[in-house]
Design a protein around this motif. Structure first.
Motif, mmCIF file in Angstrom:
data_model
loop_
_atom_site.group_PDB
_atom_site.id
_atom_site.type_symbol
_atom_site.label_atom_id
_atom_site.label_comp_id
_atom_site.label_asym_id
_atom_site.label_seq_id
_atom_site.Cartn_x
_atom_site.Cartn_y
_atom_site.Cartn_z
ATOM 1 N N LYS A 103 26.722 50.558 43.392
ATOM 2 C CA LYS A 103 28.086 51.034 43.603
ATOM 3 C C LYS A 103 28.690 50.337 44.821
ATOM 4 O O LYS A 103 27.984 50.005 45.771
ATOM 5 N N THR A 104 30.011 50.177 44.765
ATOM 6 C CA THR A 104 30.713 49.473 45.837
ATOM 7 C C THR A 104 31.989 50.218 46.212
ATOM 8 O O THR A 104 32.478 51.075 45.464
ATOM 9 N N SER A 105 32.509 49.877 47.353
ATOM 10 C CA SER A 105 33.735 50.472 47.858
ATOM 11 C C SER A 105 34.858 50.383 46.828
ATOM 12 O O SER A 105 35.158 49.304 46.315
ATOM 13 N N ASP A 174 21.608 49.891 46.276
ATOM 14 C CA ASP A 174 21.353 49.214 44.996
ATOM 15 C C ASP A 174 22.153 47.924 44.895
ATOM 16 O O ASP A 174 21.657 46.912 44.393
ATOM 17 N N PHE A 175 23.404 47.962 45.360
ATOM 18 C CA PHE A 175 24.204 46.732 45.363
ATOM 19 C C PHE A 175 23.585 45.709 46.300
ATOM 20 O O PHE A 175 23.458 44.524 45.952
ATOM 21 N N ALA A 176 23.204 46.150 47.498
ATOM 22 C CA ALA A 176 22.614 45.224 48.466
ATOM 23 C C ALA A 176 21.341 44.598 47.905
ATOM 24 O O ALA A 176 21.101 43.391 48.069
ATOM 25 N N PHE A 177 20.513 45.401 47.245
ATOM 26 C CA PHE A 177 19.279 44.879 46.652
ATOM 27 C C PHE A 177 19.582 43.826 45.594
ATOM 28 O O PHE A 177 18.967 42.750 45.575
ATOM 29 N N ARG A 178 20.533 44.116 44.713
ATOM 30 C CA ARG A 178 20.883 43.173 43.636
ATOM 31 C C ARG A 178 21.481 41.896 44.215
ATOM 32 O O ARG A 178 21.154 40.793 43.771
ATOM 33 N N PHE A 179 22.349 42.056 45.197
ATOM 34 C CA PHE A 179 22.951 40.895 45.847
ATOM 35 C C PHE A 179 21.873 40.022 46.475
ATOM 36 O O PHE A 179 21.839 38.805 46.264
ATOM 37 N N LYS A 210 29.925 65.156 46.562
ATOM 38 C CA LYS A 210 28.848 65.961 45.997
ATOM 39 C C LYS A 210 27.488 65.319 46.212
ATOM 40 O O LYS A 210 26.508 65.981 46.572
ATOM 41 N N GLU A 211 27.411 63.998 45.976
ATOM 42 C CA GLU A 211 26.138 63.295 46.091
ATOM 43 C C GLU A 211 26.003 62.520 47.397
ATOM 44 O O GLU A 211 24.943 61.974 47.698
ATOM 45 N N GLY A 212 27.074 62.469 48.178
ATOM 46 C CA GLY A 212 27.062 61.674 49.390
ATOM 47 C C GLY A 212 27.365 60.210 49.111
ATOM 48 O O GLY A 212 27.300 59.756 47.958
ATOM 49 N N LEU A 213 27.705 59.482 50.160
ATOM 50 C CA LEU A 213 27.954 58.047 50.058
ATOM 51 C C LEU A 213 26.964 57.327 50.959
ATOM 52 O O LEU A 213 26.698 57.768 52.083
ATOM 53 N N TYR A 214 26.459 56.187 50.477
ATOM 54 C CA TYR A 214 25.460 55.437 51.231
ATOM 55 C C TYR A 214 25.815 53.959 51.163
ATOM 56 O O TYR A 214 26.051 53.413 50.078
ATOM 57 N N TYR A 215 25.875 53.336 52.327
ATOM 58 C CA TYR A 215 26.249 51.926 52.416
ATOM 59 C C TYR A 215 25.143 51.139 53.106
ATOM 60 O O TYR A 215 24.455 51.655 54.000
ATOM 61 N N GLN A 216 24.999 49.871 52.697
ATOM 62 C CA GLN A 216 23.984 49.009 53.314
ATOM 63 C C GLN A 216 24.495 47.578 53.357
ATOM 64 O O GLN A 216 25.076 47.077 52.388
ATOM 65 N N HIS A 217 24.283 46.912 54.486
ATOM 66 C CA HIS A 217 24.651 45.508 54.605
ATOM 67 C C HIS A 217 23.743 44.639 53.734
ATOM 68 O O HIS A 217 22.571 44.956 53.517
ATOM 69 N N VAL A 218 24.286 43.513 53.277
ATOM 70 C CA VAL A 218 23.485 42.514 52.582
ATOM 71 C C VAL A 218 22.855 41.576 53.616
ATOM 72 O O VAL A 218 23.219 41.571 54.791
ATOM 73 N N LYS A 219 21.905 40.774 53.169
ATOM 74 C CA LYS A 219 21.312 39.747 54.022
ATOM 75 C C LYS A 219 22.243 38.547 54.062
ATOM 76 O O LYS A 219 23.120 38.403 53.214
#
Length: 277
Positions: A103-105, A174-179, A210-219
């Motif tokens: 998921k993304t912004s 999940d997006f960061a991992f795929r990227f 409801k589920e919260g939002l989680y963000y992570q930087h890519v490498k």
């Protein structure tokens, strides 16, 4: 300086050239003017819609081509209120262009989605034998990352090279991992005193949603250090350019001398001295 894990990725000439290309997205947006280095030709002006609820079409960057390179450059925050509304729209939507893309912004994804088909169509007109470099400053870095994963999976340009400057987080883990799995040549250049890369926060737990939002930087993070005691200066693309220039001054001298008005103005890149009165 060699940062662990970046030896085979980081290239000072690419970093400097792309910082200047990122800078050029702003005069293109503000004044309709674009200066490219000798040997490059403008192939496409990127237009997209900002603000999900009240979409407004704006210029967001360009595609330029030389005999051996293709560069896609996205601009950062430059329009009020449309850009600001998009940037703060941090609710997440499924990244729609790649399977298992996380998921993304919503704000940035909607901007990219509004221009995606035209961008890919124009890119597909160009030769896949050339190096493809994708860049963006500030919020443009988020758009560059959304585009890079899409391009790597869905076009003949399987190995795009990505340089971003002061980019915010754009997707969940999940997006960061795929990227990171697909885009092998990615440099996320960050001034450690720049506040923009700290947004959005890594976690907005329930009941934010409801589920919260989680963000992570890519490498791969490539840290710079310049403290100018001022948020805009710590984030300015001209100040990123100035600090990167120290890595290869001869290249910068030649680039700027041969291409008047291409390089960013760096006169503002000194520590802020203002005080309250």
């Amino acid at each position: 300086m060699v940062i662990p894990g970046t030896k085979n990725i980081f290239n000072s000439k690419d970093a400097i050239l792309l910082a200047a290309m990122s800078y050029q997205t702003y005069p293109l947006f503000l004044m309709g003017e674009l200066v490219l280095p000798k040997g490059f030709e403008l192939r496409y002006t990127i237009r997209a819609f900002a603000n999900v609820e009240n979409p407004k079409e704006e210029i967001f960057g360009f595609i330029a081509e030389s005999k051996d390179k293709i560069i896609i450059a996205f601009r950062g925050y430059a329009s009020y209120p449309a850009d600001l509304i998009s940037a703060y729209d941090i609710l997440q939507v499924p990244y729609p262009f790649v399977r298992n893309g996380g998921k993304t912004s919503r704000g940035f994804t909607c901007i990219y989605q509004s221009t995606r088909n035209k961008l890919i169509r124009e890119l597909n007109k160009l030769s896949t034998t050339k190096r493809l470099l994708v860049t963006g400053h500030n919020y443009g870095g988020a758009l560059a990352m959304l585009a890079a994963l899409d391009i790597a999976v869905n076009t003949g340009f399987e190995n795009p090279i990505i340089y971003t400057y002061g980019s915010p987080r754009v997707g969940d883990p999940d997006f960061a991992f795929r990227f990171n799995q697909v885009v092998k040549n990615s440099m996320r250049i960050v001034n450690i005193h720049d506040s923009f890369p700290t947004f959005p926060a890594q976690e907005y737990p329930p009941p934010f949603t409801k589920e919260g939002l989680y963000y992570q930087h890519v490498k791969t993070k490539y840290p710079l250090t310049f403290q100018l005691n001022n948020t805009p200066r710590n984030d300015a693309i001209g100040c990123y350019f100035k600090n990167l220039s120290q890595m290869n001054p001869n290249f910068v001298k030649a680039l700027c001398y041969k291409n008047p008005d291409f390089c960013p103005d760096t006169e503002m890149c000194f520590p802020f001295q203002g005080t309250c009165k």
